[in-house]
Enzyme design. Structure first.
Site, PDB file in Angstrom:
ATOM      1  N   GLU A 173     115.340 -20.556   9.728  1.00  0.00           N
ATOM      2  CA  GLU A 173     114.756 -20.735   8.428  1.00  0.00           C
ATOM      3  C   GLU A 173     115.359 -19.758   7.488  1.00  0.00           C
ATOM      4  OE1 GLU A 173     110.897 -23.484   9.612  1.00  0.00           O
ATOM      5  OE2 GLU A 173     110.768 -21.536   8.827  1.00  0.00           O
ATOM      6  N   GLU A 357     111.788 -27.893  14.905  1.00  0.00           N
ATOM      7  CA  GLU A 357     110.600 -27.477  14.924  1.00  0.00           C
ATOM      8  C   GLU A 357     109.808 -28.717  14.140  1.00  0.00           C
ATOM      9  OE1 GLU A 357     109.146 -24.033  12.808  1.00  0.00           O
ATOM     10  OE2 GLU A 357     110.331 -22.872  13.702  1.00  0.00           O
TER      11      GLU A 357
END
Length: 459
Positions: A173, A357
């Site tokens: 991320e 995720e």
């Protein structure tokens, strides 16, 4: 496309689909300075008064550093086929570069061996936000030397673990790293600068490319990048809102994928950042655009966008009446995951994907007598999102695995221990682990390779 499971649907996933769960080092390990490790920016940030809720730190977290063997046994009990985890860079290189701390390498080596002994495939993420503090003192991701630092760190781990680890991730991320850490100051290192954010983003991508190059020189398996992305929907059909959607989409969804996979930035970024958008040397894309074996996608919600002079360089979207929202204020909107996966395929081609995720924080009741934690909203969330993944696969997207976030309740960064994402409840006082109803339900989904998605829910 439908996202609801029903007894009439065949929801079996492709043979060999990789079912697992994910964590991050700083969120679960605790003992951040143990056995010769150096401090990270999160150690320093959390110990700065006022930076985390209730002053919470990762000093103990879930004590995974001492309880890793029991946690792997729990993974096996739940039937996980894979475990995605990250390595603490400063456990490996306490000063960020140079000297290797063998005790840190040995910790992760033991963890990998235990996973393999329990037939659980390790997915190793090199960087999940915890930059060594010593490198932050040198400018961190604002310093172009970070590409060399990251490649050196990666090489240390490739030489120690490649072969036992066959799936590697460079960055987790990068959007959150820069938006939270360099633009808004809510995450470590806590900077607030519109001028720093795009520089940090670009250097993160250069570091990603250098780490992939280093892996091709040392490794023999697979390496990829993990991004958090979400569909941006216009609040109305006005030209202003549609233009705002394009800017928001470029800022969050294309800022990292475009350079990694297409070798360029979307033109809207210059509009988003204005005079803060730096001049980019085109030669840098030769480093950034390295062939990848897969991309990991972290998905939690969508965003409904309304035109605003400050958007998207601020948090938030338009709240939807009647929608379900998680404890973190994110709308539950599973059909957008299918949309997102189809967009990826249409934009970047048939690169293999993993959902690295996906999960939700909801209020969990205390552990009941008999050791039960009822979390029906989480089961509903997971069921609908996993079904959305199946819809994307049916439509031709090459999705090869799904990692629930998170295995354990843990430190939710600057929100401290106030939000619980785990499928396993953690009593932070005793460190007792208790699988929630969602863990038992997910175990059944894994064992049936998805067919249990169509079964009646356990509540």
């Amino acid at each position: 496309m439908p996202t609801d499971a029903s007894p009439t649907r065949d929801l079996r996933f492709p043979e060999g689909f990789l079912w697992g769960a994910a964590t991050a080092a700083h969120q679960i390990e605790g003992s951040p300075m143990a056995d010769g490790a150096g401090p990270s920016i999160w150690t320093r940030f959390a110990h700065t008064p006022g930076m985390t809720l209730n002053g919470d730190t990762g000093d103990i977290a879930c004590d995974h550093y001492n309880r890793w063997k029991d946690d792997v046994a729990l993974m096996r009990e739940l039937g996980l086929k894979a475990y995605r985890f990250s390595v603490s860079w400063s456990r490996i290189h306490p000063e960020g570069i140079g000297r290797v701390n063998q005790a840190g390498v040995d910790f992760y080596s033991r963890l990998v061996d235990e996973l393999l002994a329990n037939d659980i495939e390790p997915l190793l993420t090199l960087f999940h936000w915890d930059l060594p503090a010593a490198l932050d003192d040198k400018g961190g991701w604002l310093n172009r030397d970070c590409a060399d630092w990251f490649a050196e760190y990666g090489t240390t781990l490739y030489r120690a673990l490649d072969g036992r680890v066959k799936k590697w991730v460079t960055l987790n991320e990068p959007w959150v790293i820069t938006d939270g850490g360099y633009l808004h100051g809510a995450l470590a290192p806590g900077h607030r600068s519109r001028y720093e954010a795009p520089i940090a983003s670009h250097n993160l991508m250069r570091a990603h490319g250098a780490a992939v190059q280093a892996y091709r020189a040392e490794g023999k398996h697979e390496i990829g990048l993990v991004v958090n992305i979400e569909p941006k929907h216009a609040a109305s059909d006005s030209a202003e809102d549609e233009a705002a959607v394009k800017r928001a989409h470029a800022y969050m969804n294309e800022q990292y994928l475009h350079p990694a996979l297409l070798g360029r930035y979307p033109p809207e970024l210059a509009e988003v950042f204005g005079d803060a958008w730096p001049e980019i040397d085109p030669v840098d894309f030769d480093l950034i655009r390295q062939p990848l074996d897969f991309v990991g996608i972290n998905y939690y919600t969508r965003s409904v966008t309304r035109a605003d002079a400050s958007y998207p360089l601020r948090a938030g979207g338009v709240r939807q009446p009647g929608a379900t929202y998680t404890e973190t204020g994110w709308e539950v909107f599973p059909m957008a995951l299918t949309e997102l996966l189809l967009w990826f395929k249409d934009t970047y081609g048939d690169l293999p994907l993993y959902i690295t995720e996906n999960g939700a924080a909801f209020f969990d009741p205390p552990v009941a007598e008999g050791g039960r934690v009822r979390d029906p909203l989480r089961i509903d969330y997971l069921r609908k999102h996993i079904t959305a993944v199946h819809d994307a696969i049916t439509a031709g997207v090459d999705v090869r695995g799904y990692m629930a976030w998170s295995l354990l309740d843990n430190l939710e960064w600057s929100l401290g221990y106030s939000k619980r994402f785990g499928i396993v409840h953690v009593d932070y006082g005793t460190q007792q682990r208790t699988p929630k109803d969602s863990a038992h339900w997910y175990s059944g989904v894994i064992a049936s390779n998805g067919r249990a998605l169509a079964d009646p829910l356990p509540y």
